[in-house]
Scaffold this motif. Sequence first.
Motif, short mmCIF file in Angstrom:
data_model
loop_
_atom_site.label_atom_id
_atom_site.label_comp_id
_atom_site.label_asym_id
_atom_site.label_seq_id
_atom_site.Cartn_x
_atom_site.Cartn_y
_atom_site.Cartn_z
N LEU A 1 -10.25 0.39 2.89
CA LEU A 1 -8.90 0.83 3.23
C LEU A 1 -8.94 1.92 4.29
O LEU A 1 -8.21 1.88 5.29
CB LEU A 1 -8.21 1.34 1.96
CG LEU A 1 -6.82 1.93 2.21
CD1 LEU A 1 -5.82 0.82 2.49
CD2 LEU A 1 -6.36 2.77 1.04
N GLN A 2 -9.85 2.88 4.07
CA GLN A 2 -9.94 3.98 5.03
C GLN A 2 -10.31 3.47 6.41
O GLN A 2 -9.78 3.92 7.42
CB GLN A 2 -10.99 4.98 4.56
CG GLN A 2 -10.40 6.04 3.67
CD GLN A 2 -11.30 7.25 3.55
OE1 GLN A 2 -12.43 7.24 4.01
NE2 GLN A 2 -10.78 8.28 2.93
N GLU A 3 -11.24 2.53 6.41
CA GLU A 3 -11.67 1.99 7.69
C GLU A 3 -10.48 1.37 8.42
O GLU A 3 -10.26 1.60 9.61
CB GLU A 3 -12.75 0.93 7.44
CG GLU A 3 -13.57 0.55 8.65
CD GLU A 3 -14.26 1.76 9.26
OE1 GLU A 3 -14.17 1.92 10.49
OE2 GLU A 3 -14.86 2.58 8.50
N THR A 4 -9.71 0.55 7.67
CA THR A 4 -8.53 -0.08 8.26
C THR A 4 -7.55 0.98 8.76
O THR A 4 -7.05 0.91 9.89
CB THR A 4 -7.82 -0.95 7.21
OG1 THR A 4 -8.82 -1.56 6.41
CG2 THR A 4 -6.95 -1.98 7.87
N LEU A 5 -7.29 1.96 7.90
CA LEU A 5 -6.36 3.02 8.29
C LEU A 5 -6.82 3.70 9.56
O LEU A 5 -6.03 3.94 10.48
CB LEU A 5 -6.27 4.05 7.16
CG LEU A 5 -5.20 3.80 6.13
CD1 LEU A 5 -5.28 4.84 5.03
CD2 LEU A 5 -3.82 3.83 6.77
N LEU A 6 -8.13 4.03 9.57
CA LEU A 6 -8.68 4.72 10.72
C LEU A 6 -8.41 3.94 12.00
O LEU A 6 -7.92 4.47 13.00
CB LEU A 6 -10.19 4.87 10.49
CG LEU A 6 -10.96 5.68 11.51
CD1 LEU A 6 -10.50 7.13 11.43
CD2 LEU A 6 -12.44 5.59 11.21
N ASN A 7 -8.72 2.65 11.93
CA ASN A 7 -8.51 1.82 13.12
C ASN A 7 -7.06 1.82 13.53
O ASN A 7 -6.74 1.94 14.72
CB ASN A 7 -8.96 0.39 12.84
CG ASN A 7 -10.47 0.29 12.88
OD1 ASN A 7 -11.11 1.09 13.55
ND2 ASN A 7 -11.02 -0.65 12.15
N LYS A 8 -6.19 1.69 12.55
CA LYS A 8 -4.76 1.59 12.87
C LYS A 8 -4.23 2.92 13.40
O LYS A 8 -3.48 2.96 14.37
CB LYS A 8 -3.95 1.18 11.63
CG LYS A 8 -4.33 -0.16 11.07
CD LYS A 8 -3.72 -1.29 11.87
CE LYS A 8 -4.11 -2.62 11.25
NZ LYS A 8 -4.05 -3.74 12.16
N VAL A 9 -4.64 4.00 12.75
CA VAL A 9 -4.12 5.31 13.16
C VAL A 9 -4.54 5.62 14.59
O VAL A 9 -3.74 6.01 15.43
CB VAL A 9 -4.61 6.42 12.20
CG1 VAL A 9 -4.37 7.79 12.80
CG2 VAL A 9 -3.93 6.29 10.88
N VAL A 10 -5.84 5.42 14.87
CA VAL A 10 -6.33 5.79 16.19
C VAL A 10 -5.90 4.78 17.24
O VAL A 10 -5.62 5.12 18.38
CB VAL A 10 -7.86 5.95 16.15
CG1 VAL A 10 -8.39 6.28 17.53
CG2 VAL A 10 -8.25 7.04 15.18
N GLY A 11 -5.83 3.51 16.79
CA GLY A 11 -5.52 2.49 17.77
C GLY A 11 -4.05 2.23 17.95
O GLY A 11 -3.67 1.31 18.66
N LEU A 12 -3.22 3.06 17.33
CA LEU A 12 -1.77 2.82 17.38
C LEU A 12 -1.23 2.67 18.80
O LEU A 12 -0.50 1.71 19.07
CB LEU A 12 -1.06 3.95 16.63
CG LEU A 12 0.45 3.82 16.51
CD1 LEU A 12 0.87 4.17 15.10
CD2 LEU A 12 1.19 4.68 17.49
N LYS B 1 -13.23 9.35 16.32
CA LYS B 1 -12.80 8.09 16.92
C LYS B 1 -11.89 8.33 18.12
O LYS B 1 -12.00 7.66 19.13
CB LYS B 1 -12.09 7.23 15.86
CG LYS B 1 -12.07 5.77 16.24
CD LYS B 1 -11.86 4.89 15.04
CE LYS B 1 -11.72 3.44 15.45
NZ LYS B 1 -12.98 2.74 15.55
N ILE B 2 -11.03 9.32 17.96
CA ILE B 2 -10.15 9.63 19.09
C ILE B 2 -10.98 10.06 20.29
O ILE B 2 -10.77 9.63 21.42
CB ILE B 2 -9.15 10.74 18.71
CG1 ILE B 2 -8.19 10.22 17.65
CG2 ILE B 2 -8.38 11.19 19.93
CD1 ILE B 2 -7.29 11.29 17.09
N CYS B 3 -11.95 10.95 20.01
CA CYS B 3 -12.73 11.50 21.12
C CYS B 3 -13.55 10.40 21.79
O CYS B 3 -13.66 10.36 23.02
CB CYS B 3 -13.66 12.60 20.63
SG CYS B 3 -12.76 14.10 20.26
#
Lengths: 327, 838
Positions: free
Chosen positions: B152-163, B220-222
């Motif tokens: 779940l965290q992985e998915t969230l991470l991708n979605k949050v950063v890749g928004l 991830k953002i950086c």
Amino acid sequence: MAVPLPLPPPGPQFVLRGTQSAVNALHFGGGAQAQGRQLLFSGSQSGLVHIWSLQTRRTVATLDGHGGQSVTWLQMLPQSHQLLSQGRDLRLCLWDLAEGRNAIVDSVCLESVAFCRSSVLAEGQARWLLALPGKGSDEVQILEMPSKTSVCTLKPEADAKPGMPMCLGLWQAESSPRPLLLAGYEDGSVALWDVWERKVCSRVSCHEEPVMGLDFDSQKARGVSGSAGKALAVWSLNGQQALQVCSTHQLTNPGISDITVRPDRKILATAGWDHRIRVFHWRTMKPLAVLAFHSASVHCVAFATNGLLAAGSKDQRISIWSLYQRT
Amino acid sequence: MDPALSVVRLTVREAIHTLSSSEDCGLILSTLRFLKRYLGETEDPALPEEQEEFATVHFSAFLRCLVIKLSPVWLELSPDGQLEELWDSFFLKGPADQAFLVLMEALESTAGPSFCLMKMAQLLANFLSQRRMAALMEEQCRPQKKPGFTLLQETLLNKVVGLPDHLGNRLQQDNLALFFPQNYFPLLGEEVVRVLQGIVDALRGGLDCSVSFMSRVLGKICIQGRQKEILDVLVPQLTVLTQGSCLWQRVCWRLMEQVPDRTMEAVLIGLVEATPGPEVLSRLLGNLVVKSKKAQFVMTQKLLFLQYQHTTPMLQSLLGYLAMDSQRRPLLIQALKELLETWGSSSAVRHAPVTQQHYLSAAILICLAHLREPELRDSQDELLASMMAGVKCHLDSSLPTVRRLGMIVAEIISSQIHPEGPPLKFQYEDDELSRELLALAIPGTSDSSTVLAGGSAPAPTASETLAKTMDDGVESANGSDPQVGPQGSDSDLDSDDEFIPYDMSGDIELKSNKAPLYVRDCMEVLTSSEDMERWEAALRALEGLVYRSPEATREVSVELAKVLLHLEERTCVSGFEGLRQRALVAVIVMDPARVAEYLTSQFYALNYSLRQRLDILDVLTLSAQELSRPGHLKRPTQQVSCGSGAPVLATSQADCTGVSGWRTVVEERIRSKTRRFSKQGFPRRELASSPSEFNSVAGYFFFPLIQHFDRPLVTFDLLGDDQLVLGRLTHTLAALMYLAINTTVAVSMGKALLEFVWVLRFHVDIYVRRGLLSAVSSILLSVPAERLLGDLSDELLEARSWLADVAEKDVDEDCREQAVRALLLLERLKDRLLPLSH
């Protein structure tokens, strides 16, 4: 302190050429007696005295009276048309220039072969005094003219040994009629003589080298002298007729051959062996200008009553400058 | 099974059924309101365990159902917007992670530009602006016990950063400003600070928290290259927050430690860039470099050796950070050693770009400013050895900048390592670069403000002394005044204003004028006179004499050139080099063929110093320039016409001036009566045309120089150690080639030069390569296009491939640029020739 950029020094107003030898002496002839024409006399190495008209900038006449020997000093007698010229032929000639004449009316034989220029004190009287180097190498002779009677011989005390007199200045204080003589000597000292009493009032040693020229401002009782060395000395005379050195001013290059204060006593000019004319403010001795035009050492400087400055040089040219003129 | 939970399940199933089938507005509203109880926040909320059950098990499914129902018609069921409000509230009030994921999923799957898509984008924007993102991330920081949470965290991470990317792709032209990266990431930065605040509060309250999700988000953002956007928001806030709080600092350190290794580099570089100084960096990072291998590698290797685009303040932060803690100081010393080793390696000096060498030097100087002598004592020998090697290869370089870098760094190193020994002192120009570097080396100053203060400190003292001297001047002036005052009549108190001094800078000491008047005399004085003033005067007079008396010069030209070439500065003559050079140039110009022949033969002779050889090259270039200048002939011809006593010529010249006199008058009249429409207001003045004198003698200058370069002498090896001379030679040849434009020998010169270039094209020295490239450009400019194509086509093709290679791969920026220029010239040549071939 926002100092605006200083202006470059001006060039000469015009240049007189044609003496065909080095110019040793210059003197401005007063405007009044010359029918409004201003004249400049120049004495050259070749023994000629040229009379220049400053209007036409040409020679008006040439006087040949020194047998080809260098003319070292020129002086116009006030309120007359008579010109004195001193030459290296050991003669001092008195010329009559009135009404276009140019004849020697009188002459005095010099007894010294030194380079010392003579001096005249004449306040419009019929009789006038002439100081000239005397027979002995350290003597100055005073003659009363035109009778040529010797007034006295000023001989330094035996132990003083100042050497030869190099330049002379006869003057008279306004308050008293006693004639005084300032003499610059070979050892760099300037002495004040009381002519009547034949004694030295005061002597001050202001240079290390022979004094080559001096000028005196009798109103301010201050004088200035230049020597073969690198400094100008300003000295003054106090109430007890004692000379004292006020200040000295270092120059870039050594050697001053002539020094003159402008008649209005605002500025003074020096003729330098370094080919340059230097202009100073007389009251503060602030350097004002260094005029580099000549290509050989400058021998003499002279001011006209209207403030025009003339300088004669070994490069056979006479440059005329107009500086700090009141408009 | 717990009855309460089954109740929840039943309710939800019923509600979903109602929603999917009913069109009755009231029924739908009441169902939704009933379900809302499970989210809390109503008057009579459901039981906590019911809420829990709803949130964990049923919420996503329910939201999906809501999404499916979304359509304009459906929302219109309740005209007053109640339905829409309720619909929104489920997304905004419910568990943020699920709501976010469902929204993103729905956005992905909804087709093209449509009402639903825009509605959901709008909802997402609301979601963001209502700070739900902070809630989402904070949730992830709680201790997790649910299975599958990593996924779940992985998915969230991708979605949050890749928004921004997702939405940009979906919405295309209709994208909302909030979703642009430049707006979204700063917002995310704010959220991160908020979450961290929450964590700090939780820790204070004794709760357990983890920042690893935040670290991953940051990383991830950086790594996506958005460090500037987020860190510009994050760093200033963290700077303030960590100021007095140990807890905040610990959270911060933890945040950095937890950044995955993969993204560590991006985060650290961004951070070093964004922090204002080493203190802040130290507060934010703690002893990260000691704990994390990756961080250590990035900070001590990558940033120092592998990258060189960073600014000096950044270097100062970085090295200052290393210097601030006793645990980190060994790293600084280690870094200094490695830096010096690189600095001292001749291969690095030869192959690294100048900017990188500058960067390295700056880093060394900053290190030295931080280190004290006792710390350096252990490794003194090692450092000294690297320094000596470095100085040698820097001074060997043919690039002035590199040499200067070597001098400055060596001076400072030696003064730091051996403070008691005699200081090393080089002579170099005081310019921007050296001042900047020297300012870096002031010890004890790490931040710019103190450097500034140090830099400005000498200024007041200087102005003080100035003021003092001026006061003195005034005093002395006043000192004479009082003496004058009482004596002189003060009636004429003239103001000094009217006596403004003129410029007196020309008042210099007069040199006695003993200058000889003839060229032969000059030569004699220069060779044999012991009178230094006379010698100097002769040197000063020589150039003028040579130009004034061409005949006399020609009689002794070669001898004179020999004398001048061997002339040594016997006294301290200001501008000696220039005087000698100008005199030599004058001699060559007067008698080009013989003197050039002599000088070029001497260039390859034994027993000359490098200086003399360089001088030969310089004067050849300068005189060639003089000879090829269009107006050059005027002066000598006048001389010749006078000297040969040709009155005809003289009168014709006089006529010429007369003619040009009336011509100018006529031109003036025409101009006053003509109106011009072109930009140029006046006709271009035609230069008087005259044949180039260089035409007949270019060969004497060029070919002897190019012939012998590959034959080493005992004392002079162009292809070996004397590469500085080789560099200068290539430049000289290029200049001669350029000056030979419009001459008949240009073609054969070009051919020879191209061969020369081909031989040396892979030379290691940058200066030599620059010379070669400019030689190619000169050839392209000077040799006529047809002849280039006819006679030199093969060579040109070869040169072209070489140029393309250089333009792409050379380490030196200047070389690349020159290669591109030459390529452009080639292109232009082609353009010019193509119409001809048609």
